[in-house]
Design a protein around this motif. Structure first.
Motif, mmCIF file in Angstrom:
data_model
loop_
_atom_site.group_PDB
_atom_site.id
_atom_site.type_symbol
_atom_site.label_atom_id
_atom_site.label_comp_id
_atom_site.label_asym_id
_atom_site.label_seq_id
_atom_site.Cartn_x
_atom_site.Cartn_y
_atom_site.Cartn_z
ATOM 1 N N ILE A 260 -10.804 3.445 2.461
ATOM 2 C CA ILE A 260 -11.275 4.047 1.206
ATOM 3 C C ILE A 260 -10.621 3.354 0.012
ATOM 4 O O ILE A 260 -11.237 3.161 -1.030
ATOM 5 N N GLY A 261 -9.358 2.961 0.182
ATOM 6 C CA GLY A 261 -8.623 2.394 -0.947
ATOM 7 C C GLY A 261 -8.600 0.884 -1.000
ATOM 8 O O GLY A 261 -7.819 0.308 -1.756
ATOM 9 N N LEU A 262 -9.459 0.211 -0.232
ATOM 10 C CA LEU A 262 -9.393 -1.253 -0.157
ATOM 11 C C LEU A 262 -9.528 -1.924 -1.523
ATOM 12 O O LEU A 262 -8.912 -2.951 -1.774
ATOM 13 N N ARG A 263 -10.341 -1.345 -2.401
ATOM 14 C CA ARG A 263 -10.607 -2.019 -3.679
ATOM 15 C C ARG A 263 -9.624 -1.602 -4.771
ATOM 16 O O ARG A 263 -9.752 -2.025 -5.911
ATOM 17 N N LEU A 264 -8.663 -0.751 -4.420
ATOM 18 C CA LEU A 264 -7.763 -0.222 -5.441
ATOM 19 C C LEU A 264 -6.445 -0.994 -5.461
ATOM 20 O O LEU A 264 -5.933 -1.355 -4.400
ATOM 21 N N ASP A 265 -5.895 -1.216 -6.647
ATOM 22 C CA ASP A 265 -4.562 -1.804 -6.687
ATOM 23 C C ASP A 265 -3.525 -0.698 -6.446
ATOM 24 O O ASP A 265 -3.847 0.492 -6.430
ATOM 25 N N ALA A 266 -2.273 -1.134 -6.264
ATOM 26 C CA ALA A 266 -1.271 -0.208 -5.711
ATOM 27 C C ALA A 266 -1.068 1.074 -6.531
ATOM 28 O O ALA A 266 -1.056 2.168 -5.942
ATOM 29 N N MET B 238 -4.888 7.863 -5.466
ATOM 30 C CA MET B 238 -5.986 8.169 -4.546
ATOM 31 C C MET B 238 -5.455 8.818 -3.259
ATOM 32 O O MET B 238 -6.052 9.773 -2.749
ATOM 33 N N ARG C 8 0.844 -1.197 0.000
ATOM 34 C CA ARG C 8 0.000 0.000 0.000
ATOM 35 C C ARG C 8 0.877 1.244 0.000
ATOM 36 O O ARG C 8 0.875 2.007 0.978
ATOM 37 N N GLU D 131 -4.100 -4.530 5.708
ATOM 38 C CA GLU D 131 -3.949 -3.205 5.098
ATOM 39 C C GLU D 131 -4.466 -2.099 6.017
ATOM 40 O O GLU D 131 -3.866 -1.018 6.097
ATOM 41 N N VAL E 278 -3.075 2.771 -8.513
ATOM 42 C CA VAL E 278 -4.218 3.677 -8.378
ATOM 43 C C VAL E 278 -4.365 4.132 -6.921
ATOM 44 O O VAL E 278 -4.776 5.259 -6.645
#
Lengths: 521, 280
Positions: free
Chosen positions: A102-108, A114, A55, A210, A110
């Motif tokens: 907020i960023g749980l669904r995002l890959d590194a 964010m 992350r 995470e 992106v």
């Protein structure tokens, strides 16, 4: 003495020397500027923690800014400075957790964008509330670093005291981050950072990892930021700016995502920009800070470019295929699996996979065979998805940034909370012939050995059904024989195993049932 | 709110959205060829507009200075692909980290070369009065450029060998190689085209933000453009346009009602579209 202990002892010794010598040679303003540079250790160590868990944030400096503003506001409203700093650190921890959520669904990649957008949004919010935060000019003057002594008396720190306080804080957060990443939750965090899916299959909860790692990063960054704000006597909206955001992450990347190295690199960069270049009468433009940051960015590029970092050692190991495997201590108890006949068609209606139904039972090995393109991997993926079980993929192996021993220990803990047998990892290390490489990162093993280690990881985790996609592909004869004997031993101990495989000879010696697939036209 | 203000806000929003959409198109183009998010695109745009501004200040005519700036954008972006993205192919996090470091290097170089807080750059002057509201010519120019780019890009991608090669490289690079597509060239060209678009966006943004080497205008536009691209899944034109529209409207309407708080609304909208539109 363990390597980490040695490094930390050297760091403590260096800090003690700096604490004694630097105040003897530096003026008051230089001490203040050096103290502010020391404040960069927290964001950098935090960024390294988060980056190690996959992350990488561009918001570590902004999290320090959250600490600065919360601590500053609390102190202005009468909260004693030490308590205000603690409040700031807690707020930073909460903000870090929120960033992770907020960023749980995002890959590194992106996630990086964010986090910078969040930092910019926070900076804009701070500037949009001038009556509360001082707007563009920042919040201040803040109370200096001080300690309440009781009886209404307060000890206010001098510039030397500020320097010592920031040095101690930098040391504390760096040690805390380094120890966290090496022990306790660290291996699980690094496993998630190496391969999120495999980590999930090994009983680790990636989302929890995470959230906790970013909360820890936020806590560490905000603690340092809050202390630095009281030394500077201001909380500055510049903390949320994009150029400030880059420094902690670059330091973390240049130091190989190690908190100790990251903190040292960040402080050195800060000292170069705040103290060294000004002492050399650097006038600019560009500013001294910009030069220091530019040099750090160039160094990071050279560190990261493939071929610029230390090459893998490709450690070879000798594994005996004939010896017994320590499967008895795993409590393998596979579940029965019934797979209905399956057809998969493309969007245009063409038949891509036509697989017969089959059953897998504990103690048995089902082998799915067929030519390339017959749909073996598609079948296994579909079974994994529908049955909710893990699939051991062909690619990669182990957790790149965990050591061999850590990988096996994580697997031994999977699904066995409080009941993990501490001897399991040691027994498998010996059986895999990797005792001498126990502290070697998996990324440095030879490819075949890494795949064998990954097979061991999957078996030790004792899944209800072990699905393996071509577990023998790419192995040399020795490792192939070892993998076959390992799978056979696991089945004999009660595991339910389904593999896809090209090697008919291996299948004949291993499988209790064969499922044939044809390539569809 | 009267009709004039509503028209003005609508056109401003559309112009802001157009800026973000053109960057989003650039990012999506680079992503489709390489699987890499072009995180240095803001600095590429800044370098391009500053190069043009420097030429203009040296009395080079605009018809030469502006294409030269676009060329700078394309060359820098193609260089980033060859030097940083190609060696890290298949490792998107490494490529992203390399691009972040390169962006910082480029930004510090620009700060050294262009130290002033703002440089002169021509913008389309003039304004129309519609229902009592003011519609600026530079906003109409931005909208027109983006509409033309979108139409041209769509035609290019939907028909012809270039579009087919790009789509195939994005979907199945190994198969593309097998049938004779030079995927390395496709990736470089897609990055170069992205750089040209980013340069155009930075030039069009000169009416909204000061032209400078600081991490302001071009970088801010780039970040929001990347957010719009991610919000559209990096490939769905309508979703990318909708994401850009949401960010643009957030910025303009937010500024109208909240003053400087409008930046917060725009950034919050950008975070929202990323989180809503992107999956691991």
């Amino acid at each position: 003495m363990a390597p980490l202990t040695r490094r930390l002892a050297a760091l403590v010794a260096g800090c003690v020397v700096a604490a004694i010598v630097y105040p003897m040679v530096a003026s008051g303003p230089d001490l203040d500027r050096a103290a502010l540079a020391l404040g960069l250790a927290g964001p950098a160590a935090g960024a390294a923690l988060a980056a190690a868990a996959g992350r990488p944030p561009l918001a570590a400096a902004a999290l320090a800014g959250v600490g600065a503003y919360v601590s500053g506001l609390a102190a202005i409203h009468g909260v004693p400075v030490p308590a205000a700093v603690v409040l700031g650190a807690v707020a930073g921890g909460a903000a870090g957790g929120a960033v992770a959520a907020i960023g749980l669904r995002l890959d590194a990649p992106v996630f990086l964008v964010m986090t910078l957008l969040l930092a910019l949004a926070a900076g804009a919010a701070v500037q949009a509330l001038p009556s509360l935060t001082g707007g563009q000019s920042g919040l201040g003057p803040l109370p200096s670093l001080s300690l309440p002594l009781g009886g209404g008396r307060t000890a206010v720190l001098t510039p030397v005291g500020d320097f010592h306080a920031l040095l101690a804080a930098a040391l504390a957060v760096t040690v805390a981050a380094a120890v966290l990443l090496e022990r306790g939750p660290g291996p699980a965090w690094r496993a998630v950072g190496s391969d999120r899916e495999r980590a999930g299959d090994t009983g680790i909860r990636p989302a929890t990892a995470e959230l906790t790692v970013l909360a820890a990063a936020g806590l560490i960054a905000a603690f340092a930021g809050a202390l630095a704000a009281h030394v500077a006597r201001a909380a500055d909206p510049q903390s949320f700016a994009p150029d400030v955001a880059a420094l902690p992450l670059l330091a973390a990347l240049a130091a190989g995502r190690k908190p100790l190295g990251a903190a040292l690199v960040a402080v050195a960069t800060g000292l170069a920009g705040e103290v060294v270049l000004p002492a050399l009468n650097w006038q600019g433009p560009p500013s001294a800070q910009a030069v220091a940051l530019g040099v750090l960015a160039v160094a990071t590029l050279f560190t990261l470019l493939p071929g610029g970092s230390r090459s893998a050692r490709d450690v070879e190991a000798d594994v005996d295929p004939a010896a017994t495997w320590p499967v008895d201590r795993l409590g393998l108890a596979g579940a029965g699996l019934a797979v209905a006949p399956l057809q998969v068609r493309s969007g245009s209606g063409a038949l891509l996979l036509d697989a017969p139904g089959f059953e897998a039972v504990p103690g048995g090995v089902v082998a799915v065979v067929g030519p390339n393109g017959a749909g073996k991997t598609t079948l296994l993926r579909t079974v994994a998805r529908r049955a909710g079980v893990a699939l051991l993929p062909q690619e990669g192996g182990g957790f790149a940034s965990c050591t061999v021993a850590e990988t096996l220990r994580l697997a031994a803990r999977a699904g066995r909370k409080g009941k993990a047998d501490p001897g399991v990892a040691t027994a498998w290390l010996e059986r895999l012939g990797l005792s001498a490489q126990r502290d070697v990162p998996c990324a440095e093993l030879a490819a075949g050995q890494r795949r064998l280690l990954d097979l061991a990881r999957a078996i030790i985790a004792a899944p209800a059904v072990l699905l393996c996609d071509e577990p023998l592909a790419g192995l040399d004869d020795g490792n192939r024989a070892a993998a076959v004997s390992c799978l056979r031993a696991a089945a004999a101990a009660g595991a339910t195993i389904v593999i896809s495989e090209h090697d008919r000879e291996a299948v004949a010696s291993l499988a209790t049932r064969v499922v044939e697939l044809e390539r569809q036209s | 709110m009267n009709g004039g203000i509503a028209v003005q806000l609508a056109v401003d929003s559309l112009a802001a959205a157009s800026l973000y959409a053109i960057v989003a198109t650039a990012v999506a183009l680079a992503y489709s060829g390489s699987g890499t998010v072009h995180l240095a695109i803001g600095q590429v745009g800044a370098a391009a507009v500053l190069a043009s501004a420097a030429l203009l200040s040296g009395n080079v005519p605009a018809w030469l200075a502006i294409p030269a700036g676009l060329l700078v954008g394309g060359v820098l972006s193609a260089g980033a692909e060859r030097g940083l993205v190609a060696p890290a192919l298949g490792r998107p996090l490494l490529a992203a980290a390399l691009l972040v470091a390169a962006a910082v290097v480029l930004q510090e170089l620009l700060l050294a070369l262009f130290p002033h807080p703002a440089y002169a750059f021509p913008i389309a002057g003039g304004a129309l009065h519609v229902l009592g509201g003011v519609v600026h010519a530079y906003d109409l120019l931005t909208i027109g450029v983006v509409a033309a780019t979108a139409a041209g890009g769509y035609a290019l991608l939907r028909s012809g060998r270039v579009g087919a090669a790009l789509r195939l490289t994005a979907a199945a690079p190994a198969m593309a190689e097998r049938i004779g597509v030079d995927t390395a060239t496709v990736r470089t060209v897609s990055f170069a085209a992205g750089g040209v678009l980013a340069a155009a966006a930075a030039m069009l943004a000169a009416a909204r933000f000061p032209v400078s080497a600081g991490a302001g205008g071009a970088v801010l536009v780039a970040l929001r453009g990347i957010a719009a691209a991610a919000g559209g899944g990096m490939r769905l034109p309508l979703r990318i346009a909708a994401a850009a529209a949401l960010i643009g409207a957030g910025e303009v309407v937010g500024q109208y009602f909240l003053g400087s708080g409008g930046e917060f609304v725009a950034d919050a909208a950008a975070v929202l579209v990323v989180v809503a539109g992107w999956r691991r």
